[in-house]
Design a protein around this motif. Structure first.
Motif, PDB file in Angstrom:
ATOM      1  N   ASP A  93      37.037   2.755 -15.541  1.00 31.27           N
ATOM      2  CA  ASP A  93      36.558   3.895 -14.750  1.00 31.27           C
ATOM      3  C   ASP A  93      35.143   4.280 -15.133  1.00 31.27           C
ATOM      4  O   ASP A  93      34.315   4.602 -14.262  1.00 31.27           O
ATOM      5  CB  ASP A  93      37.489   5.097 -14.941  1.00 31.27           C
ATOM      6  N   LYS A  94      34.850   4.260 -16.414  1.00 32.57           N
ATOM      7  CA  LYS A  94      33.506   4.622 -16.877  1.00 32.57           C
ATOM      8  C   LYS A  94      32.469   3.644 -16.329  1.00 32.57           C
ATOM      9  O   LYS A  94      31.420   4.061 -15.814  1.00 32.57           O
ATOM     10  CB  LYS A  94      33.470   4.626 -18.405  1.00 32.57           C
ATOM     11  N   PHE A  95      32.746   2.356 -16.429  1.00 30.63           N
ATOM     12  CA  PHE A  95      31.822   1.343 -15.911  1.00 30.63           C
ATOM     13  C   PHE A  95      31.671   1.465 -14.398  1.00 30.63           C
ATOM     14  O   PHE A  95      30.559   1.437 -13.857  1.00 30.63           O
ATOM     15  CB  PHE A  95      32.309  -0.057 -16.282  1.00 30.63           C
ATOM     16  N   ARG A  96      32.817   1.567 -13.706  1.00 32.16           N
ATOM     17  CA  ARG A  96      32.807   1.618 -12.237  1.00 32.16           C
ATOM     18  C   ARG A  96      32.077   2.855 -11.732  1.00 32.16           C
ATOM     19  O   ARG A  96      31.216   2.771 -10.851  1.00 32.16           O
ATOM     20  CB  ARG A  96      34.234   1.615 -11.719  1.00 32.16           C
ATOM     21  N   ASN A  97      32.406   4.024 -12.288  1.00 33.54           N
ATOM     22  CA  ASN A  97      31.800   5.267 -11.819  1.00 33.54           C
ATOM     23  C   ASN A  97      30.302   5.312 -12.104  1.00 33.54           C
ATOM     24  O   ASN A  97      29.525   5.843 -11.299  1.00 33.54           O
ATOM     25  CB  ASN A  97      32.497   6.463 -12.469  1.00 33.54           C
ATOM     26  N   GLY A  98      29.901   4.744 -13.248  1.00 35.11           N
ATOM     27  CA  GLY A  98      28.478   4.686 -13.553  1.00 35.11           C
ATOM     28  C   GLY A  98      27.726   3.823 -12.555  1.00 35.11           C
ATOM     29  O   GLY A  98      26.642   4.183 -12.080  1.00 35.11           O
ATOM     30  N   GLY A  99      28.308   2.685 -12.216  1.00 36.54           N
ATOM     31  CA  GLY A  99      27.691   1.793 -11.237  1.00 36.54           C
ATOM     32  C   GLY A  99      27.616   2.429  -9.866  1.00 36.54           C
ATOM     33  O   GLY A  99      26.600   2.309  -9.166  1.00 36.54           O
ATOM     34  N   GLN A 100      28.684   3.126  -9.469  1.00 35.99           N
ATOM     35  CA  GLN A 100      28.691   3.764  -8.154  1.00 35.99           C
ATOM     36  C   GLN A 100      27.654   4.876  -8.082  1.00 35.99           C
ATOM     37  O   GLN A 100      26.960   5.029  -7.066  1.00 35.99           O
ATOM     38  CB  GLN A 100      30.080   4.317  -7.845  1.00 35.99           C
ATOM     39  N   ALA A 101      27.532   5.640  -9.159  1.00 36.74           N
ATOM     40  CA  ALA A 101      26.553   6.733  -9.173  1.00 36.74           C
ATOM     41  C   ALA A 101      25.134   6.204  -9.021  1.00 36.74           C
ATOM     42  O   ALA A 101      24.310   6.790  -8.294  1.00 36.74           O
ATOM     43  CB  ALA A 101      26.694   7.530 -10.463  1.00 36.74           C
ATOM     44  N   ARG A 102      24.841   5.088  -9.680  1.00 32.80           N
ATOM     45  CA  ARG A 102      23.504   4.511  -9.562  1.00 32.80           C
ATOM     46  C   ARG A 102      23.222   4.035  -8.136  1.00 32.80           C
ATOM     47  O   ARG A 102      22.116   4.189  -7.619  1.00 32.80           O
ATOM     48  CB  ARG A 102      23.342   3.362 -10.562  1.00 32.80           C
ATOM     49  N   LEU A 103      24.242   3.462  -7.500  1.00 32.50           N
ATOM     50  CA  LEU A 103      24.062   3.008  -6.113  1.00 32.50           C
ATOM     51  C   LEU A 103      23.823   4.186  -5.175  1.00 32.50           C
ATOM     52  O   LEU A 103      22.961   4.135  -4.289  1.00 32.50           O
ATOM     53  CB  LEU A 103      25.293   2.215  -5.658  1.00 32.50           C
TER      54      LEU A 103
END
Length: 280
Positions: A93-103
């Motif tokens: 979740d941490k990796f996924r949410n960080g990536g989504q926020a950057r996008l």
């Protein structure tokens, strides 16, 4: 329906699609990124990140059981697979949410969650939560990824088999895990669950594990697994599977000799199938 026009569309937010769409957007191109489920693709959600997280837990269990070899008395070691899963989910979740926020913060980039299919050479229909969106672009990049391959094996549809994603959602350690396939995925989960405490049998139809590796490398890998207590069966063909009460029977053939393996869980890890076949 009038299409929404973009300079570029990227289908799939995996390890190729995510940096590509950001580079296109940052270069001034109006870009759409279409993702079916989760940002990050297989690697972050069902591949590298979660498996390595669970491998780390398995290694701790392995070292704890070997504590006495190093002069450290640990007592009985047990594995709480629910807690292992909880830790895995938190990291994903941490990796996924960080990536989504950057996008979502990238200018010129629209992140669209939905399932895409071609309606023409430069148009895509995207089924989203509340309907459909028609997109068009001069440049469309396909980064759709893969899914677990399912072999045409007699009886497979009648048994509750696992794949690389569902096995990481188990709540308890299997008593006996039977794995079909001696590639990277099967071996990684085989050693992992052996270290968690499962009895593990790997059934592989080839003469060596890891078919694309040199024979001496594959032999050493098999040696390591066997030293860990994993049963490795080579040059064995799986003929059919079936349920026997709450257990799963796997019928195999080694040359002219037939054999039935009975396990509590079955993992099918024979390879991957491209998701591009869903794009019409």
């Amino acid at each position: 329906m009038i299409p929404e026009r973009y300079d570029a569309i990227v289908v799939g937010s995996g390890q190729g699609g995510t940096p590509l769409c950001r580079a296109l957007a940052e270069a001034g191109m109006r870009t759409a990124l279409v993702e079916r489920v989760h940002v990050g693709g297989t690697c972050i959600n069902e591949g590298c990140t979660p498996t390595k997280t669970m491998v780390a837990s398995a290694r701790v269990a392995y070292l704890a059981r070997r504590g006495a070899d190093y002069g450290v008395q640990t007592g009985s070691v047990s594995v709480d697979l629910k807690r292992v899963r909880e830790r895995k989910r938190a990291i994903v979740d941490k990796f996924r949410n960080g990536g989504q926020a950057r996008l979502e913060k990238t200018e010129n980039l629209d992140l669209i969650f939905g399932t895409a299919s071609f309606t023409g050479t430069k148009t895509l229909m995207v089924r989203v939560k509340d309907g459909e969106r028609l997109l068009s672009a001069e440049r469309i990049f396909i980064n759709a990824g893969t899914r677990a391959a399912v072999p045409p094996l007699e009886g497979l549809n009648s048994v509750p088999f696992l794949d690389n994603a569902s096995i990481m959602e188990l709540e308890s350690v299997p008593e006996h895990l039977v794995i079909l396939g001696g590639g990277y995925i099967g071996l990684e989960f085989g050693q992992m669950f052996r270290r968690f405490g499962s009895r593990v049998t790997i059934v592989h139809r080839g003469e060596q594990l890891l078919a694309r590796e040199d024979a001496d490398v594959a032999e050493e890998v098999a040696k390591i697994l066997r030293e860990d207590g994993v049963e490795v069966l080579l040059s064995v063909k799986t003929e059919r599977v079936s349920c026997a009460g709450e257990r799963i029977r796997v019928e195999v053939r080694d040359g002219s000799q037939g054999r039935t393996i009975e396990g509590s869980h079955l993992l099918v890890a024979i390879g991957r199938t491209p998701n591009s076949d869903t794009l019409n």
